[in-house]
Design an enzyme around this catalytic site. Sequence first.
Site, mmCIF file in Angstrom:
data_model
loop_
_atom_site.group_PDB
_atom_site.id
_atom_site.type_symbol
_atom_site.label_atom_id
_atom_site.label_comp_id
_atom_site.label_asym_id
_atom_site.label_seq_id
_atom_site.Cartn_x
_atom_site.Cartn_y
_atom_site.Cartn_z
ATOM 1 C CE LYS A 209 2.799 27.984 37.057
ATOM 2 N NZ LYS A 209 1.522 27.616 37.720
ATOM 3 N NE ARG B 116 12.427 60.553 43.045
ATOM 4 C CZ ARG B 116 12.321 61.248 44.169
ATOM 5 N NH1 ARG B 116 11.353 60.957 45.028
ATOM 6 N NH2 ARG B 116 13.151 62.236 44.449
ATOM 7 C CE1 TYR B 117 12.976 60.954 39.476
ATOM 8 C CE2 TYR B 117 13.351 58.645 38.934
ATOM 9 C CZ TYR B 117 13.692 59.781 39.647
ATOM 10 O OH TYR B 117 14.745 59.742 40.518
ATOM 11 C CD GLN C 109 4.950 31.252 18.394
ATOM 12 O OE1 GLN C 109 5.206 31.599 19.543
ATOM 13 N NE2 GLN C 109 4.736 29.985 18.042
ATOM 14 C CG HIS D 71 40.728 70.842 24.060
ATOM 15 N ND1 HIS D 71 40.880 69.555 23.617
ATOM 16 C CD2 HIS D 71 40.920 71.636 22.964
ATOM 17 C CE1 HIS D 71 41.170 69.556 22.323
ATOM 18 N NE2 HIS D 71 41.190 70.813 21.906
ATOM 19 C CB THR E 55 -0.031 31.751 17.166
ATOM 20 O OG1 THR E 55 0.761 31.075 18.150
ATOM 21 C CG2 THR E 55 0.730 32.977 16.679
ATOM 22 C CG ASP F 204 0.533 35.854 28.815
ATOM 23 O OD1 ASP F 204 0.618 34.936 27.975
ATOM 24 O OD2 ASP F 204 1.214 36.906 28.745
ATOM 25 C CB SER G 197 23.113 70.774 50.450
ATOM 26 O OG SER G 197 23.844 70.045 51.406
#
EC number: 4.3.2.2
Length: 478
Positions: free
Chosen positions: A81, A14-15, A237, A155, A107, A83, A285
């Site tokens: 398990k 969407r964005y 690591q 304010h 690694t 990737d 609206s």
Amino acid sequence: MASEDKFESVLSTRYCKNSPLVSILSETNKATLWRQLWIWLAEAEKELGLKQVTQDAIDEMKSNRDVFDWPFIRSEERKLKHDVMAHNHAFGKLCPTAAGIIHLGATSCFVQDNADLIAYRDSIDHILKRFATVIDRLAAFSLKNKEVVTVGRTHYQTASLVTVGKRGVLWAQELLMAFQSLSEFRDKMRFRGIKGATGTQDSFLTLFAGDESKVEALDELVTKKANFSNRFLITGQTYSRQQDSQLVFSLSLLGAAAKKVCTDIRVLQAFGELLEPFEKDQIGSSAMPYKKNPMKSERCCALSRKLINAPQEALTILADQGLERTLDDSAGRRMLIPDVLLTAEALLTTLQNIFEGLSVQTDNVKKIVEDEIAFLGLEKAMMMLTEEGVDRQQAHAVIRKTALEAKQLQATQKVDIRQTMADPFFDSVRDRVVGLVNNPINFTGRCVSQTESFIAKELKPTIDKYLDKSAGNVQLDV
């Protein structure tokens, strides 16, 4: 399955659907970067004398870098398990000559962390360009309106006059400080490099028969190939997740600055002083057709909230990383950092659209100034009276009494400056103040010169490195 039939992140659908970040942060780009890192590692190992790494193997890896058997990769990850090993097997299947030296000495975090850092860097480079354009658009708005007098508000109540342009550069300053934070992070960003399973580089030291200078050279060479100027000298690591927290915090500053700016715009639109861009066929609206809601500024506030809250999660990821490495960081980082980068992109794109179409409702602004100038001129009177030797505190007390009485009258009738200065106490300065009231710019101090000076001396030099002067205007899809 059609995209409408399954959940997908609104950030990408969407964005940010037309943003290059969607590709930079994609699975395909991540996998491509992993393979590129394996190629750079092999090249560097060969350059430093490892005989088992051949040019034929490197050439084979290069020719197959962009070939992906995704069903095989998914099948392997489901089974293993893991990737990285799934991708290792898939790449080795494509490159039988190179299979034995892919990932040599490395690694999983060699490809995972370093690829993430490359993607983050490329994303930041794009975001900084977008950010520079946003600030440039706000600077143009500020210069255009540097002499448009408006009522200042402290304010949320009437305060001394300012100009629309001066208020604009106050917004720009907040955004510029966030820009500087992100730019500084980009310049100091460090690459993980080649560190081995627990950061000791022991596997590489073994490969190079104990020659520490070659291990150092390998680390430097791979860092250079990845086009990073800085690298971590020590890691576990993983590289320190504090660097991720710094990135997230820099973007949270953008969120806070943007929320301040857009909240101000929403308030000023409610006062009838500003109007964010409202497109020809836009509907405000479904129930009240006459409405022009500041929906873009509201969206920016919502996106900003995500950025403002993100550092808490980044800090817990850092805090929960145990000893040389645990997986407490893995799932969180996969979600958090891409989301933060895409949220920043969505926010900046919307901000750019706002600043490119933000308009000043000059007639209403002028009317509000006229309604309040009878009170706002009294500060000038106080300064003039002190020039003539009147005690400042005495002047303040008289002005306070006079102004509060006039404020009560204002509820039922228009009050002008002569009424608020009717007391004989003002006889010596009344005509001077009344003469100035005809041109309210006289009450804005250095607003015009401050606006010009800030843009010329601070804003423009700061964003110039990243500013694309040919960048066109933004059109939002939603």
